[in-house]
Design a protein around this motif. Structure first.
Motif, PDB file in Angstrom:
ATOM      1  N   VAL A 235       3.447  -7.978  -1.130  1.00  0.00           N
ATOM      2  CA  VAL A 235       3.700  -7.508  -2.486  1.00  0.00           C
ATOM      3  C   VAL A 235       4.008  -6.022  -2.458  1.00  0.00           C
ATOM      4  O   VAL A 235       3.238  -5.228  -1.910  1.00  0.00           O
ATOM      5  N   THR A 236       5.131  -5.647  -3.048  1.00  0.00           N
ATOM      6  CA  THR A 236       5.544  -4.247  -3.108  1.00  0.00           C
ATOM      7  C   THR A 236       5.614  -3.799  -4.559  1.00  0.00           C
ATOM      8  O   THR A 236       6.279  -4.445  -5.383  1.00  0.00           O
ATOM      9  N   GLY A 237       4.920  -2.724  -4.888  1.00  0.00           N
ATOM     10  CA  GLY A 237       4.898  -2.225  -6.255  1.00  0.00           C
ATOM     11  C   GLY A 237       6.144  -1.449  -6.611  1.00  0.00           C
ATOM     12  O   GLY A 237       6.870  -0.965  -5.746  1.00  0.00           O
ATOM     13  N   LEU A 243       1.228  -4.380  -0.086  1.00  0.00           N
ATOM     14  CA  LEU A 243      -0.021  -5.038   0.263  1.00  0.00           C
ATOM     15  C   LEU A 243       0.290  -6.413   0.840  1.00  0.00           C
ATOM     16  O   LEU A 243       1.149  -7.136   0.316  1.00  0.00           O
ATOM     17  N   ILE A 244      -0.399  -6.783   1.936  1.00  0.00           N
ATOM     18  CA  ILE A 244      -0.280  -8.113   2.525  1.00  0.00           C
ATOM     19  C   ILE A 244      -1.435  -8.964   2.008  1.00  0.00           C
ATOM     20  O   ILE A 244      -2.605  -8.578   2.135  1.00  0.00           O
ATOM     21  N   MET A 245      -1.114 -10.120   1.438  1.00  0.00           N
ATOM     22  CA  MET A 245      -2.134 -10.980   0.848  1.00  0.00           C
ATOM     23  C   MET A 245      -2.428 -12.186   1.726  1.00  0.00           C
ATOM     24  O   MET A 245      -1.539 -12.732   2.384  1.00  0.00           O
ATOM     25  N   MET A 259      -1.405  -0.811  -7.546  1.00  0.00           N
ATOM     26  CA  MET A 259      -1.837  -2.171  -7.240  1.00  0.00           C
ATOM     27  C   MET A 259      -3.211  -2.162  -6.585  1.00  0.00           C
ATOM     28  O   MET A 259      -3.572  -1.231  -5.860  1.00  0.00           O
ATOM     29  N   LYS A 260      -3.962  -3.224  -6.861  1.00  0.00           N
ATOM     30  CA  LYS A 260      -5.292  -3.378  -6.272  1.00  0.00           C
ATOM     31  C   LYS A 260      -5.475  -4.816  -5.821  1.00  0.00           C
ATOM     32  O   LYS A 260      -5.195  -5.758  -6.570  1.00  0.00           O
TER      33      LYS A 260
END
Length: 346
Positions: A235-237, A243-245, A259-260
């Motif tokens: 996910v890129t803001g 962030l890698i989920m 992002m959190k």
């Protein structure tokens, strides 16, 4: 707690100042910047003008009204200093004349209303212009309030589109990448294809996957998120940062676009695609916005302190809104009513 609140509300309504008391209150506040009059002297002047002696009961009546005004001042100051207050807030606004429908639009053409909620684009073919170049013809699928839809994209990826949502893809989908744009909420079961990454663009973030199941919500920045059920996503803001989920995680955005990532139970986030409103420890304001979007009804909080009350609440999306309101009224620490296309919470 609910009984105590209702008793408090009844008592306060009985203590609300009358119109005469409100007039005296305004007069009293206006006099605070001027010297207080000599009541005895003013009464003597009045008696001389009328040729009569002042009557004691008149003085008593003024004293009673001044006491009432003082009580009104105390009550108004009390309300003004309450932490929750009673300034109503509109959490959701209905749209007049809306029709429950699913539409498909190609390029800049007129949207076509479809009679089914299950769409299949798996037979879509890539088109070329007269020069033999691949076109980028857009296909847009839109759901209205109170409607959701399921579709199969050209590569076999299955998408569930929630109410008041939109997904856009072009004829180039699947050639080099598989890209879609989403506004609103969608759940994806992505067909695995390591050569063609699957990318979801929203106004708040971009999600990139290979093969996975995840939910994207992007109605408003304050509640925008990605929930990963299986697989792995990136996910890129919009403000940068990636962030890698992993499965069982959620990425939220805040008003500033930051992002959190944190662990979560994914079950409540995906029940909408199976026909349920499912909320777990969810602020009442968010619950009511979802109901407002589905039933296209105004939501008003007369008591804004209720907006941050967290609830566990489950209902079927096929239920009558009146039945849902009755169920809510039993669990919230206040009162909820419905009428004239508006739900009001006190």
């Amino acid at each position: 707690m609910k009984e105590e609140y209702n008793k408090y509300k009844t008592d306060t309504e009985q203590r609300m100042p009358t119109e005469e008391e409100q007039h005296l209150l305004r007069m009293a506040i206006g006099r605070t910047s001027r010297p207080a009059p000599d009541v005895e002297a003013e009464w003597e002047k009045f008696a001389e003008t009328c040729g009569k002696q002042p009557v004691a009961k008149h003085k008593k009546k003024i004293a009673v009204w001044m006491a009432a005004a003082a009580a009104a001042v105390a009550f108004v100051l009390y309300l003004a200093n309450r932490p929750d207050g009673f300034d109503k807030q509109e959490a959701f606004i209905a749209v007049k004349g809306i029709t429950h429908e699913v539409t498909v639009q190609e390029d800049d053409g007129k949207p076509t209303v479809v009679k089914t909620r299950q769409l299949d684009f798996s037979r879509t073919t890539h088109t070329k212009d007269e020069a033999g170049n691949m076109t980028a013809k857009k296909t847009v699928v839109t759901t209205s309030r109170g409607m959701d839809a399921q579709m199969t994209l050209p590569d076999g990826t299955v998408v569930w589109l929630n109410a008041e949502s939109r997904i856009t893809f072009t004829d180039k989908y699947g050639l080099e990448t598989r890209e879609v744009n989403v506004e609103g909420e969608a759940y994806f079961e992505v067909k695995k294809d390591t050569d063609h990454p699957f990318i979801v663009h929203t106004p708040y973030f971009t999600t990139k996957v290979l093969g996975t199941s995840f939910n994207v919500k992007a109605y408003r920045q304050q509640t925008a998120h990605v929930v990963l059920v299986s697989g792995k996503v990136e996910v890129t803001g919009k403000e940068g940062g990636t962030l890698i989920m992993s499965p069982g995680e959620i990425v939220n955005t805040d008003n500033g676009g930051d992002m959190k990532k944190e662990r979560t139970d994914t079950y409540p986030f995906v029940q909408w695609k199976d026909g349920f409103f499912y909320f777990d420890r969810t602020p009442l304001a968010d619950i009511m916005r979802e109901l407002g979007r589905w039933y296209n009804i105004n939501i008003v909080f007369e008591n804004p302190s209720l907006m941050n009350v967290n609830l566990h609440f489950v209902a079927e999306k096929t239920q009558n809104i009146n039945d849902i309101v009755k169920s809510l009224d039993k669990v919230i620490p206040g009162k909820v009513t419905i009428g004239d296309n508006e739900i009001t919470l006190y």
